[in-house]
Design a protein around this motif. Structure first.
Motif, PDB file in Angstrom:
ATOM      1  N   MET A   1     107.254  38.454 126.163  1.00 50.80           N
ATOM      2  CA  MET A   1     108.372  39.372 126.147  1.00 50.80           C
ATOM      3  C   MET A   1     107.852  40.810 126.240  1.00 50.80           C
ATOM      4  O   MET A   1     106.968  41.186 125.492  1.00 50.80           O
ATOM      5  CB  MET A   1     109.178  39.183 124.871  1.00 50.80           C
ATOM      6  CG  MET A   1     110.601  39.614 125.024  1.00 50.80           C
ATOM      7  SD  MET A   1     111.580  39.486 123.527  1.00 50.80           S
ATOM      8  CE  MET A   1     110.967  38.045 122.727  1.00 50.80           C
ATOM      9  N   LEU A   2     108.414  41.571 127.164  1.00 46.24           N
ATOM     10  CA  LEU A   2     107.933  42.934 127.357  1.00 46.24           C
ATOM     11  C   LEU A   2     108.328  43.819 126.170  1.00 46.24           C
ATOM     12  O   LEU A   2     109.256  43.528 125.433  1.00 46.24           O
ATOM     13  CB  LEU A   2     108.525  43.532 128.638  1.00 46.24           C
ATOM     14  CG  LEU A   2     108.322  42.755 129.939  1.00 46.24           C
ATOM     15  CD1 LEU A   2     108.876  43.554 131.111  1.00 46.24           C
ATOM     16  CD2 LEU A   2     106.858  42.443 130.166  1.00 46.24           C
ATOM     17  N   HIS A   3     107.586  44.902 126.052  1.00 47.52           N
ATOM     18  CA  HIS A   3     107.880  45.914 125.050  1.00 47.52           C
ATOM     19  C   HIS A   3     108.166  47.187 125.836  1.00 47.52           C
ATOM     20  O   HIS A   3     107.274  47.713 126.498  1.00 47.52           O
ATOM     21  CB  HIS A   3     106.638  46.096 124.171  1.00 47.52           C
ATOM     22  CG  HIS A   3     106.960  46.291 122.738  1.00 47.52           C
ATOM     23  ND1 HIS A   3     106.006  46.651 121.823  1.00 47.52           N
ATOM     24  CD2 HIS A   3     108.100  46.185 122.040  1.00 47.52           C
ATOM     25  CE1 HIS A   3     106.563  46.747 120.627  1.00 47.52           C
ATOM     26  NE2 HIS A   3     107.835  46.463 120.739  1.00 47.52           N
ATOM     27  N   SER A  13     112.067  45.620 122.098  1.00 47.96           N
ATOM     28  CA  SER A  13     111.769  44.375 122.792  1.00 47.96           C
ATOM     29  C   SER A  13     112.661  44.192 124.013  1.00 47.96           C
ATOM     30  O   SER A  13     113.794  44.662 124.040  1.00 47.96           O
ATOM     31  CB  SER A  13     111.967  43.180 121.848  1.00 47.96           C
ATOM     32  OG  SER A  13     110.730  42.805 121.324  1.00 47.96           O
ATOM     33  N   GLN A  14     112.125  43.452 124.947  1.00 45.65           N
ATOM     34  CA  GLN A  14     112.820  43.218 126.219  1.00 45.65           C
ATOM     35  C   GLN A  14     114.227  42.653 126.032  1.00 45.65           C
ATOM     36  O   GLN A  14     115.118  42.921 126.818  1.00 45.65           O
ATOM     37  CB  GLN A  14     111.970  42.254 127.044  1.00 45.65           C
ATOM     38  CG  GLN A  14     112.519  41.939 128.409  1.00 45.65           C
ATOM     39  CD  GLN A  14     111.663  40.891 129.107  1.00 45.65           C
ATOM     40  OE1 GLN A  14     110.532  40.656 128.725  1.00 45.65           O
ATOM     41  NE2 GLN A  14     112.222  40.266 130.117  1.00 45.65           N
ATOM     42  N   ASN A  15     114.420  41.840 124.975  1.00 48.73           N
ATOM     43  CA  ASN A  15     115.730  41.189 124.846  1.00 48.73           C
ATOM     44  C   ASN A  15     116.860  42.155 124.491  1.00 48.73           C
ATOM     45  O   ASN A  15     118.009  41.762 124.431  1.00 48.73           O
ATOM     46  CB  ASN A  15     115.693  39.991 123.885  1.00 48.73           C
ATOM     47  CG  ASN A  15     114.978  40.285 122.607  1.00 48.73           C
ATOM     48  OD1 ASN A  15     114.519  41.414 122.397  1.00 48.73           O
ATOM     49  ND2 ASN A  15     114.877  39.308 121.730  1.00 48.73           N
TER      50      ASN A  15
END
Lengths: 88, 998
Positions: A1-3, A13-15
């Motif tokens: 997951m990207l930051h 966070s990506q979400n």
């Protein structure tokens, strides 16, 4: 997951974000003649580069701002994030 | 049954607590602190399963996560748990496990016939055999293969256990609590860093639990305990056992599965079974250690053949002998540690060392203990079927090519050591470009891609002194960068034995005339001969060899097989291992339960449930609900024994005849403010908006840039610069994002703000010829006459003390009003409407009646605005302005969109006026035409027209404009129906729209 560092809120966070595609695409101006080819390019054709890519993300579960993210599509390295009105 | 293989003393188990358990229906006992594996071995049980392909008997090979064979099926608290490694499962009272991949039982397994048919099951067997005839695949081959495949069977019942997710941030995540993990965690903790230390086993300490070393003035084990208890007492440190970090993802996000309750007979009341941690770490220390490599020889999969480190672990941690006549087969000094451990416990081992003349401290110790050591010796083949009973051993030539003097010696276990393989899975997952280290014949991490450092034996460092030194340093350095504090600790002195070099030998040649299976991948039954065959058949890339032979593809991720497989490929190809390269390591490092991945998001929790403020009124009044996006909406209100069809007809008819009320809270609402609000609407909607007066609503359609209809709804001008937009329930979030996109990126010069106000308003649609009477009684002070509040009019009112907004808009096609009040007042409003409406025979109506009403009026909705239609298709072309530009307009001139026979929405009535047409049916010209029958279009929505009392549907069909009056067929292959139909106008009821204006 990207930051992703939202320029308004900080590192998240990506979400919290949703992806919005190539940030270099410019919508043709309203009320101007646009050729079929130019319009087709604008609506459908996107480059799919390996490496640096300037893209749009919206901080949808945060400040709801659209931001620009310069990201490496191969390594996911994020070089820079910008507000909507900023240029690289 | 007594534990014949348990030593009288020793180990870390709790001998005061006996535990009884069942394996394959038979009762045994062990002790607290045992694993299922150690307890079974203590009871002399070595046959635990059958192999994947050949159904060969299989026992224990490792003592932890490295185990390729001992996978069992558990029954815990009436829940089935498949794919459990017996070497990791801790023993609890009443544990009940059984073998997998065998039938009728593990002792007598019919599938073992595959072993004798072995030559018919070479590499690529499935690819070669099941190619033809094609028709056999679904009916014959697939069911057989499915039945034969897999370890264990999942339950088909709903899992009663709870699983959780947790998000965590830390400065340092340290994976593995061996010497390097403990030292780096300790140093980092001293500098004030927030540290998470994760250990996959139940006991902390890693190799320190079994090695004979001294740190400072303590044994390795004592030192580990001291460090752990200190770390546990520090507020900035989280220490977790039974926690496997199994995946390394982007931007230093790691995922760890914590087994909270698997070691207990039953999950405690408020605890989850497992917890999945998403950890974002500033720095990651990988101290995951190394796994011993097998040596490859004939029948090296026979129960009783196991890693020498595992044998040592069973002895030192569990006080269990894996055999009483052990053979230790080694190419390095590690095997001697195991041999010495046997000897100390009164067992005489024989050591076969492939090396000619090895010499080191530990070998000397073994010699001093009078251990029988045979140099330049190898095991040619293990003998015995369900358990090793002897071994053919032989002298090997100096060039390791020839074996001679084969003799058979008795033994009951063979402990093998082929040196050590660093566990680089996580480093590789993070993107680390690993490199081959010639000295240890294995890959180690090199260039980090993310913020990750590998320490200790995972990095190929096998001496404790060096490990502790670098780990203290690294822990200090990494944490200092983050906390800007330094509280340096001194590195303790270490006493350990020095090792001599290992022998690069790894595979024993076959004796002449023998074709023993020599296994590389124990879990997937891949033997040396399979790899040889794959290469003969032309496979070269290691990734292809892997897929063709299934080498390293099993749940053990090639932990014990990878390097030997690479060695073999490089030998045959005459390449060096680094040229062959290794296959990609992918998460998860070890299997994770589906429950843990899903967490709490199961059943109704898979997404949030939203309820309107009137929800409980609906519930009390027998509403049957339906999911509308994340909302729950009343589908119909059940009276007596009514079914859906009867109730929705009654409700819809009452709207047409009297008055009904529908909860429309779920509609998306967007508040739009600013001097340029009208201009924004004018660009977003296809029709003109600049001249909409204050106090008026207008219906609008918005498109995507590709000309497809995105959404529709009404927008009302509340005041000069203030608009209230409604969207469909489903598209509310997308429309808001869409507006924000254009305002922030495309037209930032527009001075407008948009915000969602869906949750702020509760809405009730009052519809029917008597709706004005109801409204007048609700708002006695207002002039709600057709003149005072005309169609598409808006006014504000006072509803018995609360503020209300009244919109005269209609979805049902009847005279109708929508009343909005602040959400908190929703229920109050609803009860008032019901109370006042009583004398007009008001009835609530649900979404089913709502659909009926809109379908027979020919109002398009989600089933027509399905992301594939343009305004024309929906008969909305009248709303497309020719004068101004708007989003998507340029696309509407596309050739396909202006084709003369372009699809259009029409009405469909069955000729018999009785048969309902299933939604999704195809409209065709000729029901008997040859397949594929050309389709004209599809039925998008169906209802029972309450106006005409017969079925009515909407369909979008080719050249719909010219199809009115045609007799066609609706076909539903799914429901096996063919219905003769007539095409009519989509505006079936009140085609001139007089009622809404009455």
């Amino acid at each position: 997951m990207l930051h992703i560092k939202c320029p308004h809120c900080g590192l998240r966070s990506q979400n919290e974000f949703s992806y919005g595609g190539d940030a270099s695409v410019k919508r043709p101006e309203l009320n101007k003649e646009v050729s079929d080819k130019d319009w087709d390019n604008f609506v459908y054709l996107r480059k799919s580069p390996i490496g640096k890519h300037l893209e749009l993300w919206q901080h949808i579960s945060g400040c709801r701002q659209w931001i620009k993210v310069e990201r490496d599509t191969l390594t996911h390295e994020i070089f820079k994030t910008l507000k909507a009105n900023e240029e690289v | 049954m007594s534990e014949k293989f348990r030593l009288d003393k020793g180990g870390l188990i709790n001998r005061n607590k006996k535990i009884s358990f069942k394996f394959n229906g038979k009762k045994y006992f062990g002790y607290e602190g045992d694993t299922l594996a150690s307890a079974l071995i203590a009871n002399g049980v070595h046959l635990v399963g059958r192999s994947f392909k050949y159904h060969r008997p299989r026992g224990f090979f490792g003592a932890g996560v490295d185990e390729p064979y001992a996978i069992v099926q558990m029954n815990r608290n009436n829940e089935v748990d498949p794919n459990v490694r017996a070497t990791e499962q801790e023993l609890f009272e009443g544990l009940d496990a059984k073998s997998v991949n065998c039938w009728p039982n593990v002792d007598f397994d019919i599938g073992a016939i595959n072993n004798f048919l072995g030559k018919f099951f070479p590499a690529g067997f499935y690819y070669k055999t099941f190619m033809w005839p094609k028709s056999f695949w679904y009916k014959v081959y697939e069911p057989i293969i499915r039945k034969a495949a897999g370890f264990g069977a999942a339950s088909i019942k709903h899992d009663k256990e709870k699983y959780e997710h947790k998000y965590e941030y830390c400065d340092l995540l340290i994976i593995g609590s061996g010497p390097s993990g403990l030292a780096s965690a300790y140093a980092a903790a001293q500098n004030g860093a927030k540290v998470i230390l994760a250990e996959d086993k139940s006991r902390f300490g890693g190799s320190l639990l079994t090695s004979e070393v001294t740190i400072g003035n303590q044994s390795g084990h004592e030192w580990a305990e001291k460090i752990i208890s200190e770390l546990k007492s520090m507020p900035n440190v989280v220490v977790k056992n039974r926690s496997q970090v199994f995946g390394y993802y982007d931007h230093n996000m790691l995922v760890m599965s914590e087994r909270i309750s698997d070691h207990l007979p039953k999950t405690d009341k408020y605890n989850p079974k497992q917890r999945l941690w998403y950890i974002r770490a500033k720095e990651v220390v990988i101290s995951s250690g190394s796994i011993e490599r097998p040596l490859v020889f004939g029948n090296n999969d026979t129960p009783g053949v196991m890693l020498s480190s595992a044998a040592k672990e069973y002895l030192k941690i569990y006080g269990v002998l894996v055999g009483k006549k052990p053979l230790v087969f080694t190419n390095n000094d590690s095997g001697y540690e195991t041999a010495i451990e046997f000897k100390k416990n009164g067992i005489d081992p024989i050591v076969l060392d492939t090396r000619k003349d090895p010499n080191s401290e530990i070998i000397k110790e073994a010699k001093d203990l009078n251990i029988n050591i045979k140099n330049s010796y190898v095991v040619v083949a293990a003998k015995g079927y369900k358990k090793v009973n002897s071994a053919d051993i032989a002298k090997i030539s100096d060039d390791k090519k020839n074996i001679n003097n084969i003799e058979n010696i008795k033994c009951d276990c063979i402990c093998v050591s082929g040196f050590w393989t660093p566990t680089i899975h996580l480093a590789s997952q993070s993107g680390n470009k690993t490199k081959f280290n010639e000295e240890i014949d294995a890959f180690i991490p090199s260039q980090s891609k993310q913020k990750e450092t590998t320490l200790g034996s995972a990095n190929g460092v096998f001496t404790l002194e060096e490990t502790l030194k670098t780990s203290f340093e690294t822990g200090n350095k990494l944490s200092k960068q983050i906390t800007n504090k330094e509280n340096k600790v001194s590195v303790p002195t270490v006493v350990e034995k020095k090792y001599s070099n290992h022998d690069k030998f790894w595979c024993v040649p076959l004796p002449e005339g023998k074709n023993y299976k020599r296994f590389l991948d124990f879990q997937n039954d891949v033997a040396v001969s399979d790899i040889q065959l794959a290469l003969r058949e032309g496979y070269r890339s290691i990734e292809h060899v892997k897929r063709y032979t299934t080498l390293g593809m099993a749940t053990d991720q090639g932990r014990t097989s990878n390097l030997n497989g690479l060695q073999l490929v490089s030998d045959i190809e005459n390449k060096v291992v680094p040229q062959v390269g290794h296959t990609t390591f992918r998460p998860p490092y070890s299997p994770v339960s589906i429950g843990a991945i899903v967490g709490r998001e199961i059943g109704k929790h898979s997404k949030p449930t939203r309820k309107s403020p009137m929800h409980y009124w609906h519930e009390k009044n027998n509403a049957v609900f339906v999911d509308a996006g994340v909302w729950l909406r009343p589908r119909y209100y059940k009276r007596g024994n009514e079914n859906l069809f009867e109730a929705s007809k009654r409700e819809a008819r009452n709207v047409r005849q009297n008055v009904g009320v529908c909860d429309v809270t779920t509609l998306g609402k967007i508040d739009i403010k600013g001097p340029d609000a009208a201009e924004l609407l004018n660009r977003v909607y296809t029709n003109a908006w600049l001249k909409l007066p204050v106090g008026k609503a207008r219906y609008g359609v918005m498109l995507r840039e590709d000309g497809i209809v995105m959404d529709d709804g009404t927008t009302t001008r509340i005041s000069e610069n203030h608009y209230h937009m409604t969207t469909t329930t489903a598209q509310a979030a997308n429309v808001l994002s869409h507006l924000e996109y254009y305002l922030q990126l495309v037209w930032p010069e527009l001075n407008v703000n948009v915000v969602s106000s869906t949750e702020q308003w509760a809405g009730a649609a009052i519809a029917g010829p008597k709706s004005r009477d109801v409204l007048q009684k609700l708002f006695p002070d207002l002039d709600v006459s057709n003149k005072g509040l005309p169609f598409m009019g808006y006014m504000e009112g006072n509803l018995f003390g609360i503020n209300a907004k009244i919109y005269r808009i209609s979805f049902s096609g009847e005279l109708a009003y929508e009343v909005n009040v602040e959400s908190d007042n929703g229920n109050y409003m609803w009860e008032k409407i019901m109370e006042i409406g009583k004398e007009f025979n008001i009835q609530p109506y649900g979404t089913e009646a709502l659909s009926t009403l809109r379908i027979e009026m020919g109002h398009v909705a989600g089933s027509e605005l399905d992301g594939r239609t343009i305004p024309y298709d929906n008969s909305l072309e009248g709303l497309v302005s020719k004068k101004k530009d708007f989003i998507g307009k340029r696309s509407l001139s596309k050739t396909a969109y202006i084709a003369p026979d372009r699809q259009k929405v029409v009405g469909v009535v069955p000729l018999d006026k009785k048969t309902s047409i299933p939604e999704g049916s195809y409209i065709v010209k000729d029901a008997k035409a040859k397949l594929p029958n050309p389709k004209l279009g599809h039925v998008s929505a169906s209802c029972w027209s309450v106006e005409y009392d017969n079925p009515f549907s909407l369909a979008i069909i080719k050249d719909g404009k010219n199809m009115i009056g045609q007799k066609l067929f609706a076909m539903s292959p799914l429901k096996n129906k063919t219905i003769p139909v007539e095409i009519v106008s989509s505006h079936y009821v009140d085609p001139k729209g007089e009622r809404v204006r009455s």
